[in-house]
Design an enzyme around this catalytic site. Structure first.
Site, PDB file in Angstrom:
ATOM      1  N   HIS A 183     -18.009   3.183  16.352  1.00  0.00           N
ATOM      2  CA  HIS A 183     -16.664   2.660  16.082  1.00  0.00           C
ATOM      3  C   HIS A 183     -15.600   3.735  16.313  1.00  0.00           C
ATOM      4  O   HIS A 183     -14.549   3.472  16.923  1.00  0.00           O
ATOM      5  CB  HIS A 183     -16.598   2.155  14.640  1.00  0.00           C
ATOM      6  N   HIS A 192     -10.714   6.312  16.170  1.00  0.00           N
ATOM      7  CA  HIS A 192     -10.406   6.483  14.754  1.00  0.00           C
ATOM      8  C   HIS A 192     -11.302   7.601  14.228  1.00  0.00           C
ATOM      9  O   HIS A 192     -12.470   7.389  13.930  1.00  0.00           O
ATOM     10  CB  HIS A 192     -10.660   5.176  13.997  1.00  0.00           C
ATOM     11  N   HIS A 251       3.710   2.101  48.023  1.00  0.00           N
ATOM     12  CA  HIS A 251       3.777   2.013  46.560  1.00  0.00           C
ATOM     13  C   HIS A 251       4.375   3.302  46.010  1.00  0.00           C
ATOM     14  O   HIS A 251       4.060   4.396  46.477  1.00  0.00           O
ATOM     15  CB  HIS A 251       2.374   1.787  45.986  1.00  0.00           C
ATOM     16  N   CYS A 287     -14.305  17.381  14.835  1.00  0.00           N
ATOM     17  CA  CYS A 287     -15.004  18.638  14.549  1.00  0.00           C
ATOM     18  C   CYS A 287     -16.418  18.397  14.025  1.00  0.00           C
ATOM     19  O   CYS A 287     -17.159  19.352  13.785  1.00  0.00           O
ATOM     20  CB  CYS A 287     -14.223  19.477  13.554  1.00  0.00           C
ATOM     21  N   CYS A 298     -14.776  14.142   9.747  1.00  0.00           N
ATOM     22  CA  CYS A 298     -13.964  14.189  10.973  1.00  0.00           C
ATOM     23  C   CYS A 298     -14.904  14.131  12.164  1.00  0.00           C
ATOM     24  O   CYS A 298     -15.786  14.983  12.320  1.00  0.00           O
ATOM     25  CB  CYS A 298     -13.117  15.459  11.013  1.00  0.00           C
ATOM     26  N   CYS A 347       8.001  -1.457  41.830  1.00  0.00           N
ATOM     27  CA  CYS A 347       7.602  -0.075  41.562  1.00  0.00           C
ATOM     28  C   CYS A 347       8.723   0.900  41.896  1.00  0.00           C
ATOM     29  O   CYS A 347       8.827   1.974  41.293  1.00  0.00           O
ATOM     30  CB  CYS A 347       6.328   0.278  42.333  1.00  0.00           C
ATOM     31  N   CYS A 374     -22.316  -2.730   6.325  1.00  0.00           N
ATOM     32  CA  CYS A 374     -22.069  -2.317   7.709  1.00  0.00           C
ATOM     33  C   CYS A 374     -21.666  -3.519   8.544  1.00  0.00           C
ATOM     34  O   CYS A 374     -22.337  -4.556   8.526  1.00  0.00           O
ATOM     35  CB  CYS A 374     -23.334  -1.665   8.286  1.00  0.00           C
ATOM     36  N   CYS A 424       0.847  -1.186   0.000  1.00  0.00           N
ATOM     37  CA  CYS A 424       0.000   0.000   0.000  1.00  0.00           C
ATOM     38  C   CYS A 424       0.885   1.239   0.000  1.00  0.00           C
ATOM     39  O   CYS A 424       1.388   1.657   1.032  1.00  0.00           O
ATOM     40  CB  CYS A 424      -0.918  -0.015   1.219  1.00  0.00           C
ATOM     41  N   CYS A 465     -22.792   2.282   9.272  1.00  0.00           N
ATOM     42  CA  CYS A 465     -23.865   3.193   8.876  1.00  0.00           C
ATOM     43  C   CYS A 465     -23.686   4.541   9.545  1.00  0.00           C
ATOM     44  O   CYS A 465     -23.461   4.617  10.752  1.00  0.00           O
ATOM     45  CB  CYS A 465     -25.227   2.607   9.265  1.00  0.00           C
ATOM     46  N   CYS A 486     -24.736  -3.961  11.404  1.00  0.00           N
ATOM     47  CA  CYS A 486     -26.101  -4.391  11.077  1.00  0.00           C
ATOM     48  C   CYS A 486     -26.189  -5.127   9.751  1.00  0.00           C
ATOM     49  O   CYS A 486     -27.252  -5.688   9.423  1.00  0.00           O
ATOM     50  CB  CYS A 486     -27.059  -3.205  11.072  1.00  0.00           C
TER      51      CYS A 486
END
Length: 473
Positions: free
Chosen positions: A76, A82, A427, A98, A95, A134, A46, A16, A67, A49
């Site tokens: 998603h 993403h 800790h 925004c 986007c 730690c 989709c 790619c 969808c 669905c």
């Protein structure tokens, strides 16, 4: 832009390339690095669905169709973060940040922003706790965010004269590479732990250890294993080394012992890599705070009534101390044992100043943790505690020096190690500064965003300051 017809989709083993193909494949490869795509979409439906209508959108980060009308692509985007998808019907790129469609001319700017965000996250990586480790993880976080140490290890300047599997400097070099590789999954520092057990046997085992003790041991072993590097050749002074560890962490502490009879002064200068400071509440008598005036404005620290600041601890550390009749020394001027006073000041400041607040008290009758809150500033001026400023202090009281434009002694905070819990069960966590004004909390494998208030309100155990201005030869 439109999606490529099914007949034009490249085979699974095709590369790619950012300038090959068109449509969604081209946009996806432009936003990601040109690596091999291991998956290809078999059908445009989709994934939630199964519908092929409802304004189908394709994610530009992974192979996913959803969808838009039923907001399956929104779900998603929210779960995977993403934030870009392409409308398969009209070809617009949406986007989710925004919440609007963008044009082709905006893509270059978006790609730069994504790259800038990824760069800012470089070096942020959690460390797996291997069983009460730690104490090691928090120190590793502080060391990997020490600017000059990072530059040294990432430039591959270490020339090892030992077996690579036994050299702590080689392992730290590998650790820096892991931290700045871009990987986000927590790192498992098992090799580092094994080398620490090998070279500092008092830290071996899965019992709880002291982070300050680990820091001192780690710097000592790194110093010894740096001897093969070109810049670590010993000078005429057998106690001085020019390795990267000494260049960054080692300073000179001046001790002036003054005879109370002839007022003769005996001066010695010893190297130090950290400064341990007593706290109010310990069994040691603490220098009382000045009731007002100059103590309230030094280094810009907020000095509430009854509170203690880092400057208070440093003023106590550098005040003249009467040694008493039980600790008489032989005066070179009187040629006899006389009472004297002792005063510590900074002859040479290190690039990184580490302040150890002595919160763990061990004595024959008492073992406890001191939880006294000590406020510390983001920027620290060490000029009042220099040997050259000694004449500006009288009886332990600080007076503002005339030269307030000296930048050589000014520091900025970049890491803080904290201890939660008791002496028996506790800790360690750390705060680290990333790119000037961004702070993150490192809790073993978990790294979260932190505010400056979170940092300054923390209890504080080890405070790491870096010089604001450096001189180069």
């Amino acid at each position: 832009r439109t999606l490529m017809p099914q007949s034009e989709v490249e085979p699974d083993n095709a590369e790619c390339h950012p300038h090959r193909g068109s449509g969604v494949w081209r946009w996806r490869s432009c936003l990601r690095s040109p690596t091999r795509c291991l998956k290809r979409a078999k059908s445009c439906i989709c994934h939630m669905c199964g519908a092929h209508l409802n304004r189908l959108h394709s994610c530009l980060y992974c192979v996913f169709f959803g969808c838009f009308t039923k907001k399956h692509i929104h779900e998603h985007a929210k779960s995977k973060r993403h934030n870009l998808a392409i409308d398969l019907l009209y070809g617009g790129i949406y986007c989710f940040v925004c919440q609007d469609y963008i044009y082709d001319k905006d893509m270059e700017q978006i790609a730069k922003e994504e790259q800038r965000k990824a760069w800012k996250m470089q070096g942020l990586r959690g460390l797996i706790n291997l069983g009460n480790t730690c104490f090691m993880n928090c120190i590793v976080q502080a060391l990997t965010h020490t600017p000059l140490l990072r530059d040294f290890f990432l430039s591959d300047r270490h020339k090892c004269e030992m077996q690579s599997d036994s050299c702590l400097v080689c392992e730290m070099s590998q650790l820096f590479q892991e931290f700045y590789s871009g990987h986000r999954s927590p790192h498992i520092p098992f090799r580092l732990l094994h080398l620490v057990w090998t070279h500092a046997r008092h830290l071996a085992g899965y019992e709880q250890q002291d982070a300050h003790e680990f820091l001192i041991a780690a710097l000592d072993v790194l110093h010894r294993h740096c001897k093969g590097d070109d810049n670590s050749k010993m000078t005429n002074n057998p106690n001085h080394c020019n390795c990267i560890i000494d260049q960054i962490f080692t300073g000179g502490l001046q001790s002036d012992v003054t005879c109370q009879v002839c007022h003769g002064v005996s001066t010695t200068i010893d190297p130090f890599c950290d400064i341990s400071l007593d706290l109010p509440g310990s069994s040691m008598p603490f220098w009382p705070l000045s009731p007002g005036g100059d103590g309230n404005v030094v280094n810009g620290e907020s000095h509430l009534s009854g509170s203690t600041t880092l400057t208070d601890c440093l003023r106590r550390f550098t005040r003249p101390e009467h040694l008493g009749s039980s600790a008489k020394i032989k005066c070179g001027g009187c040629h006899s044992y006389q009472e004297s006073t002792k005063q510590l000041t900074m002859k040479k400041l290190p690039i990184v100043a580490c302040f150890h607040l002595k919160r763990f008290e061990h004595s024959a009758k008492l073992r406890r943790k001191i939880t006294t809150y000590v406020s510390f500033p983001l920027e620290l001026d060490m000029t009042p505690f220099m040997a050259s400023s000694k004449e500006s202090r009288m009886n332990g009281q600080y007076q503002q020096p005339l030269d307030t434009l000296n930048n050589d002694n000014k520091y900025s905070l970049f890491a803080v190690v904290n201890h939660q819990g008791t002496l028996e069960s506790g800790h360690y966590t750390s705060f680290i500064r990333q790119h000037r004004d961004q702070w993150f909390k490192c809790d073993d494998a978990v790294i979260t965003k932190a505010t400056i208030k979170d940092v300054l309100d923390s209890e504080g155990y080890l405070l790491f300051y870096h010089k604001q201005f450096l001189e180069y030869e």
